[in-house]
Enzyme design. Structure first.
Site, mmCIF file in Angstrom:
data_model
loop_
_atom_site.group_PDB
_atom_site.id
_atom_site.type_symbol
_atom_site.label_atom_id
_atom_site.label_comp_id
_atom_site.label_asym_id
_atom_site.label_seq_id
_atom_site.Cartn_x
_atom_site.Cartn_y
_atom_site.Cartn_z
ATOM 1 C CG ASP A 80 4.972 -1.158 3.052
ATOM 2 O OD1 ASP A 80 3.746 -1.066 3.287
ATOM 3 O OD2 ASP A 80 5.577 -2.245 3.016
ATOM 4 C CG HIS A 81 -0.021 3.869 5.035
ATOM 5 N ND1 HIS A 81 0.190 4.085 6.386
ATOM 6 C CD2 HIS A 81 -0.773 4.920 4.612
ATOM 7 C CE1 HIS A 81 -0.422 5.188 6.760
ATOM 8 N NE2 HIS A 81 -1.003 5.729 5.712
ATOM 9 N NE ARG A 82 2.876 -4.010 3.482
ATOM 10 C CZ ARG A 82 3.473 -5.002 2.821
ATOM 11 N NH1 ARG A 82 2.885 -6.188 2.748
ATOM 12 N NH2 ARG A 82 4.647 -4.801 2.246
ATOM 13 N N PRO A 102 0.845 -1.209 0.000
ATOM 14 C CG PRO A 102 0.053 -0.965 2.196
ATOM 15 C CD PRO A 102 0.815 -1.912 1.307
#
Length: 416
Positions: free
Chosen positions: A388-390, A215
């Site tokens: 990376d939004h994770r 994401p």
């Protein structure tokens, strides 16, 4: 005693490899440790050293062959061992060349006349079989130029090229493109089809997976470069022409220092845990003829600008020559991709997994900006940080980008 030469595993978890070319022919002598062949990986071409001195008695898999690691690719005979001894050795080992039963053409190759189906055995390298299958070409249509008439990669590529030459003479209304060569594309334009290299296939697979599974989110910043450009000119005035610092050298160092200030960004996401990295290894994207490759500046935070500059220059040169070793491009915690020298103002880059961020750097351009309510001229550079939004939240990413911007705009902080 004769022994087999095997295809080694030169990259972690690699299941197969492609023989780029043999450096020795059958009958040639080779010294212990001397390279006898080159392996093509998805990143570079690597030499295979001989385990001992001897004579290349047999080549079992030729140029272009893709085979599993630890496969026997040749036979090395000792001094005094003749062909009869080698033949006996092969008989005992029950080594057979790979074969493929010919099949009817799946779909006609461009401007090619299909040959009738036959049950005769066809000798071909695995890579040649794969390329022919992807192009919708029957191996029975191709004449092999390898040992004992074996079909090699070059034979398939030559066949495709010859077919396309014929295609150019066909009226556009009669052109039919094989689905395997141009899936879901209806073209009536003469063109050249270039089979994908292992490197290009790997780039496509990794980037597709990254864009599909990570994401992404993006942060932008406009950075005033006047101070850095002035400092760079001052430093370079005292350095020889071959040792001058580039803007990219400063950016690599600034990124590494920024990770020291915001360590929460120096992470990698895994399904089991978030990995907090204890060292900053910066990858620098380098364009080569085969595609993009990202050699690594290891522990960049603890290296001087001079060392970083020298390593970037050496790695970039080896990358363009296809001479990188696996340890030169394996790993890395962050990537910088700079297209500013090509006049690109700004762009967004796809994260290089398993990393959690990549910085896209645009061109340095003259702009009018406000300083204390007064319009002044400044040299500005736009950067875009893909995250990376994770693994990284927006606020943490913004802290890193603010630290990076502060360092670049006040570059003396990079040197201390």
């Amino acid at each position: 005693m004769a022994e087999f030469l095997v295809l080694p595993s030169v990259v972690a978890n690699a299941r197969d490899g492609t023989i780029a070319r043999w450096l020795k022919a059958e009958g040639d002598m080779v010294a212990s440790g001397e390279a006898f062949a080159e392996i093509e990986t998805d990143k570079a071409v690597i030499e295979i050293p001989s385990p001992k001195a001897g004579r290349i008695a047999r080549i079992l898999h030729g140029d272009g062959a893709t085979v599993p690691v630890e496969t026997h690719i040749g036979v090395l005979a000792e001094a005094g061992e003749d062909d009869a001894t080698v033949t006996a050795f092969l008989s005992v080992a029950a080594v057979a060349a790979p074969v493929e039963e010919a099949r009817p053409a799946v779909s006609a190759p461009v401007a090619a006349v299909p040959a009738p189906a036959t049950s005769a055995r066809i000798f071909a390298s695995p890579l040649a079989r794969r390329l022919a299958r992807e192009a919708g070409i029957s191996l029975g249509d191709i004449s092999g130029m390898g040992p004992r008439g074996r079909i090699m990669r070059e034979d398939v590529e030559a066949f495709v090229a010859a077919s396309l030459v014929k295609l150019a003479a066909v009226p556009a209304a009669k052109v039919v493109i094989a689905e395997e060569l141009a899936p879901a594309i209806a073209l009536d334009i003469p063109h050249v089809a270039t089979p994908h290299s292992p490197m290009r296939r790997t780039i496509a697979q990794r980037l597709s997976e990254a864009k599909r599974t990570i994401p992404h989110f993006y942060l932008n910043a406009d950075i005033a470069m006047n101070a850095l450009i002035a400092l760079r000119a001052q430093i370079n005035a005292e350095r020889p022409d071959g040792g001058r610092l580039s803007v990219s050298d400063f950016l690599v160092k600034a990124a590494a220092v920024a990770f020291g200030l915001v360590p929460a960004c120096n992470v990698i996401w895994t399904e089991a845990a978030l990995l907090q990295l204890q060292r900053t290894d910066i990858c620098v994207a380098v364009a080569t003829e085969g595609g993009l490759i990202t050699p690594v500046i290891k522990d960049a935070g603890n290296k001087s600008l001079s060392v970083i500059s020298r390593e970037i220059a050496e790695l970039a040169q080896r990358a363009r020559e296809g001479a990188l070793k696996p340890e030169d491009y394996r790993g890395g915690s962050f990537t910088i991709s700079n297209l500013g020298m090509h006049g690109v103002s700004d762009f967004t880059a796809i994260i290089n997994p398993p990393q959690a961020a990549i910085l896209a750097v645009g061109a340095i351009e003259e702009s009018i900006v406000s300083r204390g309510g007064t319009a002044v001229s400044a040299r500005m550079m736009r950067v875009t940080l893909s995250l990376d939004h994770r693994a990284i939240d927006g606020a943490v990413g913004a802290q890193w980008l603010a630290s990076f911007k502060e360092l670049v705009q006040n570059p003396m902080q990079i040197l201390v």
